[in-house]
Design an enzyme around this catalytic site. Structure first.
Site, PDB file in Angstrom:
ATOM      1  N   CYS A 100       0.832  -1.205   0.000  1.00 32.61           N
ATOM      2  CA  CYS A 100       0.000   0.000   0.000  1.00 32.61           C
ATOM      3  C   CYS A 100       0.863   1.250   0.000  1.00 32.61           C
ATOM      4  CB  CYS A 100      -0.933  -0.002   1.209  1.00 32.61           C
ATOM      5  SG  CYS A 100      -2.029   1.443   1.270  1.00 32.61           S
ATOM      6  N   CYS A 196      -7.450  -2.003   6.873  1.00 36.79           N
ATOM      7  CA  CYS A 196      -8.723  -1.297   6.804  1.00 36.79           C
ATOM      8  C   CYS A 196      -9.805  -2.123   6.138  1.00 36.79           C
ATOM      9  CB  CYS A 196      -8.551   0.033   6.069  1.00 36.79           C
ATOM     10  SG  CYS A 196     -10.085   0.988   5.951  1.00 36.79           S
TER      11      CYS A 196
END
Length: 373
Positions: A100, A196
């Site tokens: 990410c 998340c």
């Protein structure tokens, strides 16, 4: 007349990015905030994306800086999540935070900031950047317990030259104090943990949406059946939780730990020793190494390494192969060095870079010998 920001700070709705933005605003930096949506939430979890976005808007309002929003969920799916699924399907344990950072936060975010006319980005990571001898170096954050260079080891010279880490020199307690005294609406907000897109939902249930699980046998290292598992890729080396092994006749009433996975045979191997010899590796082999400064310091050298986040520095000897992969020999055997996870190298506080663990020399349960892979 509108003036383009010189720096765009990634505002996540958390206290760290809020204080990073506040510090830059206090210094008079021409500034804007940008909130990234990286997951197209299906409403089944507790990802808190909308709450985080509201908090980010509130922080920018408090600081009097422009707020921008970008949806990177398609980029996240292609650059991070598809790899995440493929690694789990192969029986490995990936680290999506590393990807990410490389694929989204320091690529698409940086591009978006430049489209807004900015020269650089800033984030609330606990890390530091030093320009020395014509090269950019990635240094540990001053708060060793919060240091995030393990997750940032894939950054290179171009990204570090265009990045600020405003809170990297501060301990977490000081960040909280500054947020409180500045009246930032996130000052008491709980730190986010985990991934998340999984949020507070059950990990197995979430992964089962994308990978078809097959129940199989749990065996001890000698091949004796101990129980059953719901799916071999739900587990990782060293794991204790979730095995659901009750009392086993003739065995001590002690916890069981995952010590091996046979993906092809759908077998999970367990042992009752936390530091089982089946978990201990003296040598780790990696995939191609990424060097923060672009090249290794030598073809063979001594340094320290981490095979997991928040691990203490472990002394090792590194050999760089011609194809860019590494063979890393540790002074002390490492517990549960896991294929798919990252091995990250350090020279004191300097992060040299990192690579994905390909295999280790830990013994393979159910076999007479060989290396785990």
């Amino acid at each position: 007349m509108s003036t383009a920001p010189r720096t765009v700070v990634g505002v996540s709705g958390g206290v760290d990015s809020s204080v990073a933005a506040w510090l830059l605003a206090q210094s008079g930096e021409p500034l804007a905030g940008l909130f990234m949506q990286n997951w197209d939430d299906d409403g089944s979890g507790e990802c808190r994306a909308e709450e985080d976005r509201r908090d980010a808007v509130a922080v920018c309002g408090r600081l009097g800086i422009p707020f921008h929003f970008r949806d990177f969920s398609k980029e996240y799916w292609a650059g991070v999540f598809e790899h995440f699924l493929a690694e789990y399907a192969a029986g490995r344990t990936p680290n999506p935070d590393v990807l990410c950072n490389r694929e989204v936060k320091f690529k698409h975010f940086l591009d978006a900031a430049r489209e807004l006319g900015a020269e650089r980005i800033a984030t609330g990571h606990y890390a530091q950047v030093l320009h020395e001898g014509g090269r950019w170096r990635l240094l540990r954050g001053a708060d060793r317990d919060k240091d995030q260079t393990y997750f940032l080891h894939q950054l290179g010279q171009a990204q570090l030259a265009a990045t600020l880490f405003p809170i990297g020199h501060l301990p977490k307690a000081e960040v909280r104090r500054l947020a409180r005294e500045a009246g930032l609406p996130t000052h008491a907000k709980k730190d986010s943990t985990g991934i998340c897109f999984i949020g507070e939902r059950d990990f197995r249930e979430f992964l089962g949406r994308y990978l078809a699980a097959q129940p199989g046998e749990i065996r001890d290292p000698q091949g004796v059946r101990i129980g059953t598992h719901p799916g071999v890729f739900y587990f990782t080396l060293g794991q204790r939780e979730g095995l659901a092994i009750g009392g086993v006749r003739g065995r001590p009433a002690a916890p069981w730990y995952v010590v091996g996975k046979d993906v092809a045979g759908n077998i999970l191997y367990v042992d009752q020793d936390r530091d089982s010899p089946w978990l201990m590796a003296g040598t780790v082999e990696t995939e191609a190494m990424h060097w923060v400064e672009g090249a290794p310091p030598a073809t063979e050298f001594d340094c320290t390494a981490q095979v997991r986040y928040r691990q203490q520095d472990e002394p090792c000897r590194v050999r760089v192969r011609d194809d860019g992969t590494l063979s890393v020999r540790f002074v002390r055997p490492q517990r549960a060095a896991t294929p798919g996870q990252s091995l990250v190298l350090y020279d004191g506080p300097v992060c040299l870079g990192g690579a994905v663990i390909a295999s280790t020399d830990a013994p393979v349960p159910g076999q007479a010998g060989g290396a785990a892979g």
